[in-house]
Design a protein around this motif. Structure first.
Motif, mmCIF file in Angstrom:
data_model
loop_
_atom_site.group_PDB
_atom_site.id
_atom_site.type_symbol
_atom_site.label_atom_id
_atom_site.label_comp_id
_atom_site.label_asym_id
_atom_site.label_seq_id
_atom_site.Cartn_x
_atom_site.Cartn_y
_atom_site.Cartn_z
ATOM 1 N N ARG A 157 7.044 -29.139 -17.057
ATOM 2 C CA ARG A 157 6.521 -30.164 -17.970
ATOM 3 C C ARG A 157 7.350 -31.438 -17.927
ATOM 4 N NH1 ARG A 157 2.878 -27.054 -21.202
ATOM 5 N NH2 ARG A 157 2.417 -28.853 -22.492
ATOM 6 N N MET A 158 8.045 -31.684 -16.843
ATOM 7 C CA MET A 158 8.894 -32.871 -16.712
ATOM 8 C C MET A 158 8.716 -33.582 -15.375
ATOM 9 S SD MET A 158 12.471 -31.592 -18.367
ATOM 10 C CE MET A 158 12.601 -30.224 -17.206
ATOM 11 N N GLY A 159 7.719 -33.191 -14.590
ATOM 12 C CA GLY A 159 7.494 -33.843 -13.317
ATOM 13 C C GLY A 159 8.419 -33.409 -12.212
ATOM 14 N N ILE A 160 9.036 -32.229 -12.336
ATOM 15 C CA ILE A 160 10.002 -31.774 -11.344
ATOM 16 C C ILE A 160 9.409 -30.701 -10.426
ATOM 17 C CG2 ILE A 160 12.234 -30.651 -10.999
ATOM 18 C CD1 ILE A 160 13.112 -31.884 -13.668
ATOM 19 N N CYS A 161 8.759 -29.694 -11.009
ATOM 20 C CA CYS A 161 8.402 -28.505 -10.227
ATOM 21 C C CYS A 161 7.049 -28.596 -9.534
ATOM 22 C CB CYS A 161 8.425 -27.272 -11.122
ATOM 23 S SG CYS A 161 7.047 -27.193 -12.299
ATOM 24 N N HIS A 162 6.184 -29.516 -9.933
ATOM 25 C CA HIS A 162 4.864 -29.729 -9.338
ATOM 26 C C HIS A 162 3.912 -28.548 -9.558
ATOM 27 C CE1 HIS A 162 5.905 -33.475 -7.160
ATOM 28 N NE2 HIS A 162 7.113 -32.934 -7.157
ATOM 29 N N SER A 163 4.194 -27.697 -10.544
ATOM 30 C CA SER A 163 3.284 -26.591 -10.834
ATOM 31 C C SER A 163 1.984 -27.046 -11.486
ATOM 32 C CB SER A 163 3.967 -25.564 -11.751
ATOM 33 O OG SER A 163 5.096 -24.995 -11.128
ATOM 34 N N CYS A 164 1.967 -28.260 -12.036
ATOM 35 C CA CYS A 164 0.809 -28.729 -12.793
ATOM 36 C C CYS A 164 -0.168 -29.536 -11.951
ATOM 37 C CB CYS A 164 1.278 -29.575 -13.983
ATOM 38 S SG CYS A 164 2.087 -31.118 -13.491
ATOM 39 N N LEU A 165 0.032 -29.605 -10.643
ATOM 40 C CA LEU A 165 -0.803 -30.446 -9.789
ATOM 41 C C LEU A 165 -2.280 -30.078 -9.887
ATOM 42 C CD1 LEU A 165 1.335 -30.644 -6.528
ATOM 43 C CD2 LEU A 165 0.863 -32.515 -8.116
ATOM 44 N N LEU A 166 -3.136 -31.116 -10.042
ATOM 45 C CA LEU A 166 -4.582 -30.928 -10.054
ATOM 46 C C LEU A 166 -5.243 -32.036 -9.234
ATOM 47 C CD1 LEU A 166 -5.478 -30.037 -13.768
ATOM 48 C CD2 LEU A 166 -5.577 -28.523 -11.784
ATOM 49 N N PRO A 167 -6.378 -31.727 -8.580
ATOM 50 C CA PRO A 167 -7.099 -32.776 -7.834
ATOM 51 C C PRO A 167 -7.780 -33.760 -8.785
ATOM 52 C CG PRO A 167 -7.683 -30.557 -7.078
ATOM 53 C CD PRO A 167 -6.956 -30.396 -8.377
ATOM 54 N N LEU A 168 -7.656 -35.029 -8.474
ATOM 55 C CA LEU A 168 -8.323 -36.090 -9.223
ATOM 56 C C LEU A 168 -9.696 -36.316 -8.594
ATOM 57 C CD1 LEU A 168 -7.931 -38.309 -11.439
ATOM 58 C CD2 LEU A 168 -7.132 -39.799 -9.596
ATOM 59 N N ARG A 169 -10.752 -36.114 -9.353
ATOM 60 C CA ARG A 169 -12.100 -36.323 -8.837
ATOM 61 C C ARG A 169 -12.471 -37.802 -8.853
ATOM 62 N NH1 ARG A 169 -15.937 -32.104 -9.115
ATOM 63 N NH2 ARG A 169 -15.050 -30.272 -8.056
ATOM 64 N N ALA A 170 -12.094 -38.461 -9.946
ATOM 65 C CA ALA A 170 -12.428 -39.881 -10.089
ATOM 66 C C ALA A 170 -11.510 -40.506 -11.122
ATOM 67 C CB ALA A 170 -13.896 -40.056 -10.504
ATOM 68 N N GLY A 171 -11.342 -41.841 -11.040
ATOM 69 C CA GLY A 171 -10.536 -42.570 -12.001
ATOM 70 C C GLY A 171 -9.110 -42.785 -11.532
ATOM 71 N N GLN A 172 -8.303 -43.332 -12.436
ATOM 72 C CA GLN A 172 -6.907 -43.585 -12.141
ATOM 73 C C GLN A 172 -6.036 -43.127 -13.305
ATOM 74 O OE1 GLN A 172 -6.768 -47.862 -11.030
ATOM 75 N NE2 GLN A 172 -6.330 -47.107 -8.951
ATOM 76 N N VAL A 173 -4.768 -42.874 -13.007
ATOM 77 C CA VAL A 173 -3.833 -42.406 -14.012
ATOM 78 C C VAL A 173 -2.578 -43.272 -13.979
ATOM 79 C CG1 VAL A 173 -4.676 -40.032 -13.889
ATOM 80 C CG2 VAL A 173 -2.765 -40.734 -12.435
ATOM 81 N N ARG A 174 -1.835 -43.232 -15.082
ATOM 82 C CA ARG A 174 -0.566 -43.945 -15.167
ATOM 83 C C ARG A 174 0.575 -42.936 -15.162
ATOM 84 N NH1 ARG A 174 1.251 -48.857 -16.803
ATOM 85 N NH2 ARG A 174 -0.858 -49.484 -17.348
#
Length: 372
Positions: A325-342
């Motif tokens: 939950r801190m952007g280190i382990c990459h376990s939360c990766l999901l494909p982005l279908r559409a849109g953008q994120v910050r």
């Protein structure tokens, strides 16, 4: 295998419209072929605003290691919310979580949980665990950061009387110090387990600005494997102290102490293992945010530009993959279908269809579609 499939089909005819596993769930609340569950067996108040919840997990639970955490699901107003909690029970025993009343989900767990209640579970995970080989240990904890370390202490100290463990725990007041009485009893029973309680309401914040403060509490801290868990500032100070000591006193593998033991003896940042509950994230800007669509789950949620998509999904009842939950382990990766994120760490806006994004550190920057 063919015979089992035939028996399952026969059972389904007899139990329609319920599946056979639904019938079994009527007799055992933790039985489920679809979702790992646990039934609460005991709730123990720890302080005025914290409690330890013991539970018996169902089929599919993997025995936890001391120091690990697990995701716990709770249904509020018909929506399943998932949160990560450190396991405070010793390894080899049924699990337990110690929860402080902070936030909606934790508050409900502390105030309303009763024996017989059913929790939704995900298997334990995490690398904040005891070393493979025996060695002197130093545990630095503050507030609820004592929780995973308590699992380590309960696992190690009663079963290894020769274990050399120093615990320094910081809390605001004695009545706020979780596990205070149990820790004192263990220290009385096992001389090689030493506990120091530091109450900030009486002595102010523990000073890691120089080595002098820690020298007074644990003179041989440099030669110990250290574990630290607590608020961000507490951990940042510890990390900075270990790095400063390592820079000031480079390791010399040929060094010798007065007692004849060989080195190295300088503080080594590698010997400091940290468990962080969160990380510093930037806020979004006023026009950020948008409609987040979880396509496979058929859920749509309006999200602001400050909240990680991981939290947005969990609050909507979507079972989101997660890890640190801190952007280190990459376990939360999901494909982005559409849109953008910050990216909430840097403020960068990005996103292409098919790109894998880290939901724990990404917020919606306009409408977003996720493949989950």
């Amino acid at each position: 295998m063919i015979r089992l499939r035939k028996l399952a089909r026969a059972a389904s005819v007899l139990t329609t419209p319920l599946a056979p596993e639904d019938i079994l769930a009527l007799f055992d609340p933790v039985f489920s072929a679809r979702q790992l569950r646990g039934v609460v067996t005991k709730v123990v108040p720890e302080t005025a605003d914290s409690a330890t919840i013991h539970f018996r997990p169902g089929r599919g639970w993997k025995a936890h290691k001391a120091g690990q955490w697990a995701r716990i699901g709770v249904e509020l107003d018909g929506v399943r919310h998932w949160r990560s909690y450190s396991l405070s029970a010793p390894a080899g025993e049924d699990p337990a979580i110690t929860v402080s009343d902070m936030g909606a989900v934790s508050g409900v767990l502390v105030r309303n949980t009763r024996p017989g209640d059913v929790l939704f579970l995900a298997p334990p995970q995490g690398d904040f665990v005891l070393p493979e080989h025996p060695r002197p240990l130093l545990m630095l904890t503050a507030g609820s950061g004592i929780t995973p370390v308590m699992s380590m202490v309960r696992t190690l100290v009663p079963h290894r009387p020769d274990a050399d463990v120093v615990l320094i725990h910081s809390a605001r007041r004695p009545e706020d110090s979780i596990f205070r009485e149990e820790l004192s009893e263990l220290a009385d029973q096992f001389p090689n387990f030493r506990v120091t309680h530091w109450y900030t309401g009486e002595r102010g914040r523990m000073d890691f600005g120089t080595a002098a403060g820690l020298d007074a509490l644990c003179p041989d801290w440099r030669r110990r494997a250290a574990y630290a868990c607590g608020p961000e500032g507490f951990l940042d100070d510890a990390e900075a102290l270990w790095a400063a000591e390592a820079a000031a006193h480079p390791k010399d593998p040929k060094s010798t102490r007065a007692d004849g033991a060989t080195g190295p003896f300088a503080a080594d940042p590698v010997n400091l293992i940290i468990e962080r509950f969160n990380t510093s994230l930037l806020g979004g800007v006023g026009h950020d945010g948008g409609l987040v669509t979880f396509e496979a789950s058929d859920r749509e949620v309006e999200a602001d530009g400050d909240t990680p998509l991981l939290d947005v999904g969990e609050d909507a009842g979507v079972l989101m993959p997660s890890g640190c939950r801190m952007g280190i382990c990459h376990s939360c990766l999901l494909p982005l279908r559409a849109g953008q994120v910050r990216d909430l760490r840097t403020g960068e806006v990005h996103g292409e269809p098919g790109q894998l994004i880290q939901t724990c550190v990404s917020a919606a920057a306009g409408p977003v579609n996720l493949d989950i």
